[in-house]
Design a protein around this motif. Sequence first.
Motif, PDB file in Angstrom:
ATOM      1  N   ARG A   1     102.290  31.684 110.581  1.00  0.00           N
ATOM      2  CA  ARG A   1     100.990  31.048 110.836  1.00  0.00           C
ATOM      3  C   ARG A   1      99.929  32.140 110.812  1.00  0.00           C
ATOM      4  O   ARG A   1     100.035  33.131 111.528  1.00  0.00           O
ATOM      5  N   ARG A   2      98.889  31.947 109.988  1.00  0.00           N
ATOM      6  CA  ARG A   2      97.826  32.940 109.852  1.00  0.00           C
ATOM      7  C   ARG A   2      96.472  32.246 109.724  1.00  0.00           C
ATOM      8  O   ARG A   2      96.376  31.126 109.238  1.00  0.00           O
ATOM      9  N   GLY A   3      95.426  32.951 110.121  1.00  0.00           N
ATOM     10  CA  GLY A   3      94.061  32.449 109.982  1.00  0.00           C
ATOM     11  C   GLY A   3      93.568  32.502 108.546  1.00  0.00           C
ATOM     12  O   GLY A   3      92.675  31.761 108.162  1.00  0.00           O
ATOM     13  N   ASP A   4      94.158  33.375 107.748  1.00  0.00           N
ATOM     14  CA  ASP A   4      93.825  33.510 106.325  1.00  0.00           C
ATOM     15  C   ASP A   4      95.098  33.354 105.508  1.00  0.00           C
ATOM     16  O   ASP A   4      96.197  33.597 106.009  1.00  0.00           O
ATOM     17  N   GLY A   5      94.926  33.005 104.236  1.00  0.00           N
ATOM     18  CA  GLY A   5      96.079  32.883 103.352  1.00  0.00           C
ATOM     19  C   GLY A   5      96.774  34.226 103.184  1.00  0.00           C
ATOM     20  O   GLY A   5      96.174  35.281 103.416  1.00  0.00           O
ATOM     21  N   VAL A   6      98.034  34.193 102.815  1.00  0.00           N
ATOM     22  CA  VAL A   6      98.784  35.424 102.589  1.00  0.00           C
ATOM     23  C   VAL A   6      99.289  35.457 101.149  1.00  0.00           C
ATOM     24  O   VAL A   6      99.532  34.418 100.551  1.00  0.00           O
ATOM     25  N   ASP A   7      99.434  36.668 100.620  1.00  0.00           N
ATOM     26  CA  ASP A   7     100.029  36.809  99.300  1.00  0.00           C
ATOM     27  C   ASP A   7     101.468  37.295  99.463  1.00  0.00           C
ATOM     28  O   ASP A   7     101.915  37.612 100.562  1.00  0.00           O
ATOM     29  N   PHE A   8     102.173  37.365  98.353  1.00  0.00           N
ATOM     30  CA  PHE A   8     103.587  37.720  98.408  1.00  0.00           C
ATOM     31  C   PHE A   8     103.797  39.129  98.942  1.00  0.00           C
ATOM     32  O   PHE A   8     104.776  39.388  99.657  1.00  0.00           O
ATOM     33  N   ALA A   9     102.884  40.037  98.650  1.00  0.00           N
ATOM     34  CA  ALA A   9     103.007  41.414  99.156  1.00  0.00           C
ATOM     35  C   ALA A   9     102.975  41.435 100.687  1.00  0.00           C
ATOM     36  O   ALA A   9     103.725  42.191 101.319  1.00  0.00           O
ATOM     37  N   ALA A  10     102.137  40.596 101.299  1.00  0.00           N
ATOM     38  CA  ALA A  10     102.064  40.525 102.763  1.00  0.00           C
ATOM     39  C   ALA A  10     103.366  39.967 103.338  1.00  0.00           C
ATOM     40  O   ALA A  10     103.846  40.425 104.380  1.00  0.00           O
ATOM     41  N   VAL A  11     103.945  38.997 102.656  1.00  0.00           N
ATOM     42  CA  VAL A  11     105.218  38.415 103.089  1.00  0.00           C
ATOM     43  C   VAL A  11     106.320  39.477 103.012  1.00  0.00           C
ATOM     44  O   VAL A  11     107.117  39.630 103.936  1.00  0.00           O
ATOM     45  N   GLN A  12     106.341  40.228 101.920  1.00  0.00           N
ATOM     46  CA  GLN A  12     107.334  41.294 101.765  1.00  0.00           C
ATOM     47  C   GLN A  12     107.160  42.377 102.829  1.00  0.00           C
ATOM     48  O   GLN A  12     108.138  42.907 103.340  1.00  0.00           O
ATOM     49  N   ALA A  13     105.923  42.697 103.173  1.00  0.00           N
ATOM     50  CA  ALA A  13     105.655  43.710 104.195  1.00  0.00           C
ATOM     51  C   ALA A  13     106.213  43.287 105.556  1.00  0.00           C
ATOM     52  O   ALA A  13     106.530  44.143 106.388  1.00  0.00           O
ATOM     53  N   LEU A  14     106.364  41.988 105.769  1.00  0.00           N
ATOM     54  CA  LEU A  14     106.953  41.469 107.010  1.00  0.00           C
ATOM     55  C   LEU A  14     108.480  41.414 106.944  1.00  0.00           C
ATOM     56  O   LEU A  14     109.132  41.013 107.901  1.00  0.00           O
ATOM     57  N   GLY A  15     109.044  41.781 105.795  1.00  0.00           N
ATOM     58  CA  GLY A  15     110.498  41.821 105.646  1.00  0.00           C
ATOM     59  C   GLY A  15     111.124  40.578 105.045  1.00  0.00           C
ATOM     60  O   GLY A  15     112.342  40.423 105.088  1.00  0.00           O
ATOM     61  N   PHE A  16     110.329  39.696 104.463  1.00  0.00           N
ATOM     62  CA  PHE A  16     110.843  38.456 103.881  1.00  0.00           C
ATOM     63  C   PHE A  16     110.797  38.521 102.356  1.00  0.00           C
ATOM     64  O   PHE A  16     109.953  39.209 101.782  1.00  0.00           O
ATOM     65  N   GLN A  17     111.691  37.774 101.706  1.00  0.00           N
ATOM     66  CA  GLN A  17     111.761  37.781 100.241  1.00  0.00           C
ATOM     67  C   GLN A  17     111.302  36.473  99.598  1.00  0.00           C
ATOM     68  O   GLN A  17     111.266  36.370  98.375  1.00  0.00           O
ATOM     69  N   GLY A  18     110.959  35.475 100.397  1.00  0.00           N
ATOM     70  CA  GLY A  18     110.526  34.199  99.848  1.00  0.00           C
ATOM     71  C   GLY A  18     109.473  33.558 100.732  1.00  0.00           C
ATOM     72  O   GLY A  18     109.425  33.812 101.937  1.00  0.00           O
ATOM     73  N   VAL A  19     108.627  32.710 100.116  1.00  0.00           N
ATOM     74  CA  VAL A  19     107.565  32.027 100.861  1.00  0.00           C
ATOM     75  C   VAL A  19     107.293  30.670 100.217  1.00  0.00           C
ATOM     76  O   VAL A  19     107.296  30.536  98.993  1.00  0.00           O
ATOM     77  N   SER A  20     107.079  29.674 101.051  1.00  0.00           N
ATOM     78  CA  SER A  20     106.729  28.331 100.571  1.00  0.00           C
ATOM     79  C   SER A  20     105.237  28.269 100.293  1.00  0.00           C
ATOM     80  O   SER A  20     104.492  29.197 100.593  1.00  0.00           O
TER      81      SER A  20
END
Length: 138
Positions: free
Chosen positions: A101-120
């Motif tokens: 959950r974020r106040g702004d949209g996230v890109d795939f690089a931000a998801v990867q920086a959190l340690g995840f490999q996939g995003v809906s």
Amino acid sequence: MPYLQSIDVRYGEDPSSEPSAGIKTVDGSSADINAGFGGDFVWLIPTYGSAATAASSIRIIIQGDADSAYYDLAKGAGGDYRYLRLERDGGAKISEVKLLRRGDGVDFAAVQALGFQGVSGDINEGRGGDFLYLVWKY
């Protein structure tokens, strides 16, 4: 290692109905899909099992018409219906899933920086408020 088999949608009338086995958020914020939108409290409950029938990605479907084959993630909030569908395309298998959950949209690089490999896609697309995604590890 267990892999994601299904995600059940659970409804409740108050925050105390939150199931302990529900998908948690990355940062400890509310795991209620409808947070800030009224309607029912909505939580997601994962089930894990063998790799043979595991999910490889999660798709968010947003549409104006109800579909009785799915449970509405925005139940009681009005507006479009929001559904999730697990994809089983034979690729890598999901081993862990969380909400982001974020106040702004996230890109795939931000998801990867959190340690995840996939995003809906954004579960809240088109209804304002927080951006809300399912993120996962293989």
